[in-house]
Design a protein around this motif. Structure first.
Motif, PDB file in Angstrom:
ATOM      1  N   VAL A  46      90.666 -85.487  77.376  1.00 42.33           N
ATOM      2  CA  VAL A  46      91.065 -86.896  77.339  1.00 42.33           C
ATOM      3  C   VAL A  46      91.831 -87.255  78.610  1.00 42.33           C
ATOM      4  O   VAL A  46      91.468 -88.199  79.313  1.00 42.33           O
ATOM      5  CB  VAL A  46      91.922 -87.193  76.088  1.00 42.33           C
ATOM      6  CG1 VAL A  46      92.270 -88.687  76.039  1.00 42.33           C
ATOM      7  CG2 VAL A  46      91.190 -86.782  74.816  1.00 42.33           C
ATOM      8  N   GLY A  47      92.896 -86.519  78.897  1.00 37.16           N
ATOM      9  CA  GLY A  47      93.727 -86.864  80.045  1.00 37.16           C
ATOM     10  C   GLY A  47      93.057 -86.659  81.387  1.00 37.16           C
ATOM     11  O   GLY A  47      93.048 -87.562  82.244  1.00 37.16           O
ATOM     12  N   ALA A  48      92.495 -85.465  81.605  1.00 42.88           N
ATOM     13  CA  ALA A  48      91.927 -85.152  82.926  1.00 42.88           C
ATOM     14  C   ALA A  48      90.781 -86.071  83.331  1.00 42.88           C
ATOM     15  O   ALA A  48      90.755 -86.574  84.463  1.00 42.88           O
ATOM     16  CB  ALA A  48      91.487 -83.683  82.952  1.00 42.88           C
ATOM     17  N   PRO A  49      89.790 -86.351  82.463  1.00 46.97           N
ATOM     18  CA  PRO A  49      88.680 -87.222  82.886  1.00 46.97           C
ATOM     19  C   PRO A  49      89.053 -88.701  82.926  1.00 46.97           C
ATOM     20  O   PRO A  49      88.312 -89.491  83.511  1.00 46.97           O
ATOM     21  CB  PRO A  49      87.600 -86.980  81.804  1.00 46.97           C
ATOM     22  CG  PRO A  49      88.065 -85.818  81.004  1.00 46.97           C
ATOM     23  CD  PRO A  49      89.550 -85.790  81.120  1.00 46.97           C
ATOM     24  N   LEU A  50      90.160 -89.067  82.287  1.00 46.89           N
ATOM     25  CA  LEU A  50      90.491 -90.476  82.124  1.00 46.89           C
ATOM     26  C   LEU A  50      90.573 -91.217  83.456  1.00 46.89           C
ATOM     27  O   LEU A  50      89.997 -92.306  83.618  1.00 46.89           O
ATOM     28  CB  LEU A  50      91.818 -90.596  81.367  1.00 46.89           C
ATOM     29  CG  LEU A  50      92.222 -91.997  80.937  1.00 46.89           C
ATOM     30  CD1 LEU A  50      91.258 -92.526  79.891  1.00 46.89           C
ATOM     31  CD2 LEU A  50      93.645 -91.980  80.374  1.00 46.89           C
ATOM     32  N   ILE A  51      91.265 -90.638  84.415  1.00 48.83           N
ATOM     33  CA  ILE A  51      91.410 -91.252  85.731  1.00 48.83           C
ATOM     34  C   ILE A  51      90.432 -90.632  86.734  1.00 48.83           C
ATOM     35  O   ILE A  51      89.854 -91.334  87.563  1.00 48.83           O
ATOM     36  CB  ILE A  51      92.852 -91.091  86.249  1.00 48.83           C
ATOM     37  CG1 ILE A  51      93.853 -91.594  85.205  1.00 48.83           C
ATOM     38  CG2 ILE A  51      93.039 -91.812  87.568  1.00 48.83           C
ATOM     39  CD1 ILE A  51      93.732 -93.047  84.877  1.00 48.83           C
ATOM     40  N   ALA A  52      90.251 -89.309  86.636  1.00 44.46           N
ATOM     41  CA  ALA A  52      89.402 -88.620  87.609  1.00 44.46           C
ATOM     42  C   ALA A  52      87.974 -89.170  87.612  1.00 44.46           C
ATOM     43  O   ALA A  52      87.362 -89.335  88.680  1.00 44.46           O
ATOM     44  CB  ALA A  52      89.379 -87.119  87.311  1.00 44.46           C
ATOM     45  N   ARG A  53      87.436 -89.482  86.434  1.00 47.22           N
ATOM     46  CA  ARG A  53      86.059 -89.994  86.378  1.00 47.22           C
ATOM     47  C   ARG A  53      85.950 -91.350  87.064  1.00 47.22           C
ATOM     48  O   ARG A  53      84.961 -91.642  87.745  1.00 47.22           O
ATOM     49  CB  ARG A  53      85.607 -90.095  84.918  1.00 47.22           C
ATOM     50  CG  ARG A  53      84.148 -90.480  84.774  1.00 47.22           C
ATOM     51  CD  ARG A  53      83.739 -90.572  83.324  1.00 47.22           C
ATOM     52  NE  ARG A  53      83.754 -89.282  82.657  1.00 47.22           N
ATOM     53  CZ  ARG A  53      84.513 -88.972  81.628  1.00 47.22           C
ATOM     54  NH1 ARG A  53      85.352 -89.885  81.136  1.00 47.22           N
ATOM     55  NH2 ARG A  53      84.459 -87.787  81.072  1.00 47.22           N
ATOM     56  N   GLU A  54      86.959 -92.192  86.888  1.00 45.74           N
ATOM     57  CA  GLU A  54      86.950 -93.512  87.544  1.00 45.74           C
ATOM     58  C   GLU A  54      87.023 -93.374  89.058  1.00 45.74           C
ATOM     59  O   GLU A  54      86.311 -94.063  89.801  1.00 45.74           O
ATOM     60  CB  GLU A  54      88.141 -94.332  87.036  1.00 45.74           C
ATOM     61  CG  GLU A  54      88.098 -94.682  85.579  1.00 45.74           C
ATOM     62  CD  GLU A  54      87.174 -95.849  85.298  1.00 45.74           C
ATOM     63  OE1 GLU A  54      87.046 -96.730  86.166  1.00 45.74           O
ATOM     64  OE2 GLU A  54      86.572 -95.873  84.213  1.00 45.74           O
ATOM     65  N   LEU A  55      87.894 -92.476  89.518  1.00 41.27           N
ATOM     66  CA  LEU A  55      88.045 -92.297  90.962  1.00 41.27           C
ATOM     67  C   LEU A  55      86.818 -91.618  91.565  1.00 41.27           C
ATOM     68  O   LEU A  55      86.418 -91.932  92.695  1.00 41.27           O
ATOM     69  CB  LEU A  55      89.297 -91.467  91.254  1.00 41.27           C
ATOM     70  CG  LEU A  55      90.636 -92.080  90.796  1.00 41.27           C
ATOM     71  CD1 LEU A  55      91.779 -91.132  91.095  1.00 41.27           C
ATOM     72  CD2 LEU A  55      90.867 -93.433  91.444  1.00 41.27           C
ATOM     73  N   GLU A  56      86.237 -90.685  90.836  1.00 43.58           N
ATOM     74  CA  GLU A  56      85.079 -89.949  91.335  1.00 43.58           C
ATOM     75  C   GLU A  56      83.847 -90.853  91.451  1.00 43.58           C
ATOM     76  O   GLU A  56      83.081 -90.756  92.415  1.00 43.58           O
ATOM     77  CB  GLU A  56      84.779 -88.774  90.408  1.00 43.58           C
ATOM     78  CG  GLU A  56      83.731 -87.808  90.933  1.00 43.58           C
ATOM     79  CD  GLU A  56      83.589 -86.590  90.035  1.00 43.58           C
ATOM     80  OE1 GLU A  56      83.051 -85.577  90.517  1.00 43.58           O
ATOM     81  OE2 GLU A  56      84.020 -86.642  88.867  1.00 43.58           O
ATOM     82  N   SER A  57      83.673 -91.732  90.477  1.00 43.35           N
ATOM     83  CA  SER A  57      82.491 -92.610  90.481  1.00 43.35           C
ATOM     84  C   SER A  57      82.692 -93.873  91.315  1.00 43.35           C
ATOM     85  O   SER A  57      81.732 -94.534  91.672  1.00 43.35           O
ATOM     86  CB  SER A  57      82.143 -93.002  89.039  1.00 43.35           C
ATOM     87  OG  SER A  57      83.202 -93.763  88.463  1.00 43.35           O
ATOM     88  N   GLY A  58      83.955 -94.216  91.588  1.00 44.33           N
ATOM     89  CA  GLY A  58      84.241 -95.411  92.378  1.00 44.33           C
ATOM     90  C   GLY A  58      84.299 -96.690  91.574  1.00 44.33           C
ATOM     91  O   GLY A  58      84.451 -97.775  92.146  1.00 44.33           O
ATOM     92  N   THR A  59      84.202 -96.619  90.254  1.00 47.39           N
ATOM     93  CA  THR A  59      84.203 -97.842  89.435  1.00 47.39           C
ATOM     94  C   THR A  59      85.565 -98.530  89.431  1.00 47.39           C
ATOM     95  O   THR A  59      85.664 -99.692  89.036  1.00 47.39           O
ATOM     96  CB  THR A  59      83.806 -97.511  87.987  1.00 47.39           C
ATOM     97  OG1 THR A  59      84.662 -96.466  87.493  1.00 47.39           O
ATOM     98  CG2 THR A  59      82.374 -97.028  87.908  1.00 47.39           C
ATOM     99  N   TYR A  60      86.610 -97.818  89.867  1.00 41.71           N
ATOM    100  CA  TYR A  60      87.937 -98.428  89.889  1.00 41.71           C
ATOM    101  C   TYR A  60      88.009 -99.588  90.868  1.00 41.71           C
ATOM    102  O   TYR A  60      88.823-100.511  90.697  1.00 41.71           O
ATOM    103  CB  TYR A  60      88.983 -97.384  90.274  1.00 41.71           C
ATOM    104  CG  TYR A  60      88.858 -96.886  91.693  1.00 41.71           C
ATOM    105  CD1 TYR A  60      89.618 -97.452  92.713  1.00 41.71           C
ATOM    106  CD2 TYR A  60      87.976 -95.859  92.031  1.00 41.71           C
ATOM    107  CE1 TYR A  60      89.512 -97.010  94.019  1.00 41.71           C
ATOM    108  CE2 TYR A  60      87.863 -95.417  93.323  1.00 41.71           C
ATOM    109  CZ  TYR A  60      88.621 -95.981  94.316  1.00 41.71           C
ATOM    110  OH  TYR A  60      88.497 -95.542  95.608  1.00 41.71           O
ATOM    111  N   ARG A  61      87.164 -99.576  91.898  1.00 44.52           N
ATOM    112  CA  ARG A  61      87.220-100.624  92.928  1.00 44.52           C
ATOM    113  C   ARG A  61      86.929-102.000  92.341  1.00 44.52           C
ATOM    114  O   ARG A  61      87.508-103.005  92.762  1.00 44.52           O
ATOM    115  CB  ARG A  61      86.220-100.308  94.043  1.00 44.52           C
ATOM    116  CG  ARG A  61      86.559 -99.057  94.848  1.00 44.52           C
ATOM    117  CD  ARG A  61      85.669 -98.953  96.083  1.00 44.52           C
ATOM    118  NE  ARG A  61      85.946 -97.750  96.842  1.00 44.52           N
ATOM    119  CZ  ARG A  61      85.303 -96.602  96.688  1.00 44.52           C
ATOM    120  NH1 ARG A  61      84.336 -96.525  95.760  1.00 44.52           N
ATOM    121  NH2 ARG A  61      85.609 -95.552  97.413  1.00 44.52           N
TER     122      ARG A  61
END
Length: 338
Positions: free
Chosen positions: A104-119
Motif C-alpha cells: 500500500v505505502g510503497a506503490p502509492l507514490i512511487a507508481r505515480e512518479l514512475e508513470s508520470g501521471t502526477y504531472r
C-alpha cells in the motif's frame, strides 16, 4: 482539492474493498473462535480457572498430567486446539503492518512518479503538499480503522485465553504484544509511511517495495529488542537454596520473565548466567564460585501491570516516527523538481 480526493478514492477502490473484506473476515473468525472457546471452557467447568492453580472450584486440576482427569483433559484440549489458532492469528495480524508498507505505502507514490501521471494533477492548480495529503489520508484512515477493530478483537480473545492457559507464551514477545492493543495500529501507520517515504525518494515501485520490506522487518526486530528496556524491570529473588517457591504464583505465571537471571553474591551483587561460559559444567561452577555467587538466584521480570504502559510507550514511539516521516514527505515533495 475535492477533485483530487474523488480521483484518489477512485484509484484506491480496489484496496479499500479488499481491505474491508479482509477486516470483516478476520474479525468474524476471531469472534467465532473466542465464542467457541468460551463455550468450551464453560461446558467443561474451567472458565475463570488458570491452569497453574492447584484447584478449580474445589476440584484438583493436575493440568500438567495429560489423562489425569476430565479437568486436565479440558486444559490440554484448549492448549492443543485453541492455542495454535490464537498464535497463528496473531502472526497473521502482525503481517498486516508489513503488507501495508510493501503493497500500500510503497506503490502509492512511487507508481505515480514512475508513470508520470502526477504531472497532470500538479498542473491543475493543486499544490504538491495537498496532492500528497490526499494520497496518504484515505489509505491511512482505512488502515487505522481496520487495524483498530482487529487489535481490539484480538486483545479480547487473547486476554480470555491467557487467563486460563497459554502461560508458556510471554506476553511481551511480538505475538501477542504487537498484534494487540494500540501497538498494532501505530505499527501499521508507521510501516505504511515508511513505504510511502521510500516510494517518494526511490521513485520506482519494485525497488521501493523491496526497500520497504527490509525496513519494516528491521522495525519489527528493533522494537522487539528495545521493548524489555522501555520500563524498569522488577526482580524476584529465590531463597538461600535457589527455590522460587515463595514467589506468589500469580506473579510468577502472569509476568513477562527472562529479561535477565543469574545468582546473587553475599553482598547482593548480580552475576548473570552468561557471565561464565557454560561449555563445561564443572568450569561454569568454578567460575561462579570464583565470582562469589551463592545459591540464591534472581530473575528480572515485567509484571502483568506493565502490559498497557509498555503498549502506550511503544505506540508513542511509532507515532512519533510516523509523524517525522510525514513531515519528511511534505518537505521532500516541495523540493522535488516537477
Amino acid at each position: 482539492m475535492t477533485g483530487v480526493i474523488w480521483l484518489v478514492r477512485r484509484q484506491q477502490r480496489a484496496f479499500l474493498w479488499t481491505f474491508a473484506a479482509l477486516v470483516v473476515a478476520l474479525a468474524g473468525y476471531i469472534v467465532w473462535q473466542r465464542v467457541e472457546m468460551v463455550g468450551y471452557l464453560r461446558d467443561h467447568g474451567i472458565d475463570g480457572c488458570a491452569d497453574w492453580r492447584t484447584y478449580c472450584r474445589g476440584k484438583r486440576i493436575s493440568a500438567s498430567v495429560r489423562g489425569s482427569g476430565p479437568l486436565a483433559d479440558a486444559y490440554f484440549h484448549v492448549y492443543d486446539v485453541y492455542r495454535p489458532r490464537l498464535l497463528n492469528t496473531g502472526w497473521l495480524l502482525l503481517a498486516l503492518p508489513v503488507v501495508a508498507g510493501i503493497f500500500v505505502g510503497a506503490p502509492l507514490i512511487a507508481r505515480e512518479l514512475e508513470s508520470g501521471t502526477y504531472r497532470l494533477v500538479w498542473t491543475q492548480s493543486v499544490s504538491r503538499p495537498r496532492w500528497l495529503a490526499a494520497r496518504l489520508a484515505l489509505p491511512a484512515t482505512a488502515l487505522v480503522v481496520g487495524t483498530a477493530v482487529l487489535a481490539a478483537l484480538y486483545t479480547w480473545w487473547w486476554r480470555t485465553a491467557r487467563a486460563i492457559t497459554v502461560t508458556d507464551v510471554a506476553w511481551g514477545t511480538s505475538v501477542p504484544f504487537d498484534a494487540s492493543g494500540p501497538a498494532l495500529v501505530s505499527l501499521t501507520v508507521l510501516c505504511f509511511l515508511i513505504g510511502a517515504a521510500l516510494g517518494l525518494v526511490i521513485r520506482r515501485t519494485l525497488p521501493a517495495m523491496a526497500a520497504t520490506l527490509a525496513a519494516t522487518v528491521g522495525v519489527l526486530y528493533g522494537l522487539s529488542a528495545l521493548r524489555p528496556y522501555l520500563m524498569p524491570t522488577r526482580t524476584m529473588v529465590s531463597d538461600a537454596d535457589g527455590d522460587f517457591g515463595a514467589i506468589p504464583q500469580h506473579v510468577f505465571y502472569t509476568s513477562w520473565r527472562g529479561m535477565d537471571n543469574g545468582y546473587l553474591t553475599r553482598t547482593g551483587q548480580k552475576i548473570p548466567w552468561d557471565r561464565c561460559s557454560m561449555d563445561d559444567w564443572a568450569a561454569w561452577n568454578r567460575c561462579l564460585a570464583r565470582l562469589g555467587a551463592t545459591k540464591r538466584g534472581y530473575e528480572e521480570f515485567h509484571p502483568a501491570s506493565h502490559f498497557w504502559p509498555l503498549q502506550w510507550i511503544e505506540t508513542g514511539i511509532c507515532l512519533a516516527a510516523a509523524l517525522a516521516l510525514a513531515a519528511f514527505c511534505a518537505w521532500w515533495i516541495r523540493r522535488r523538481p516537477a
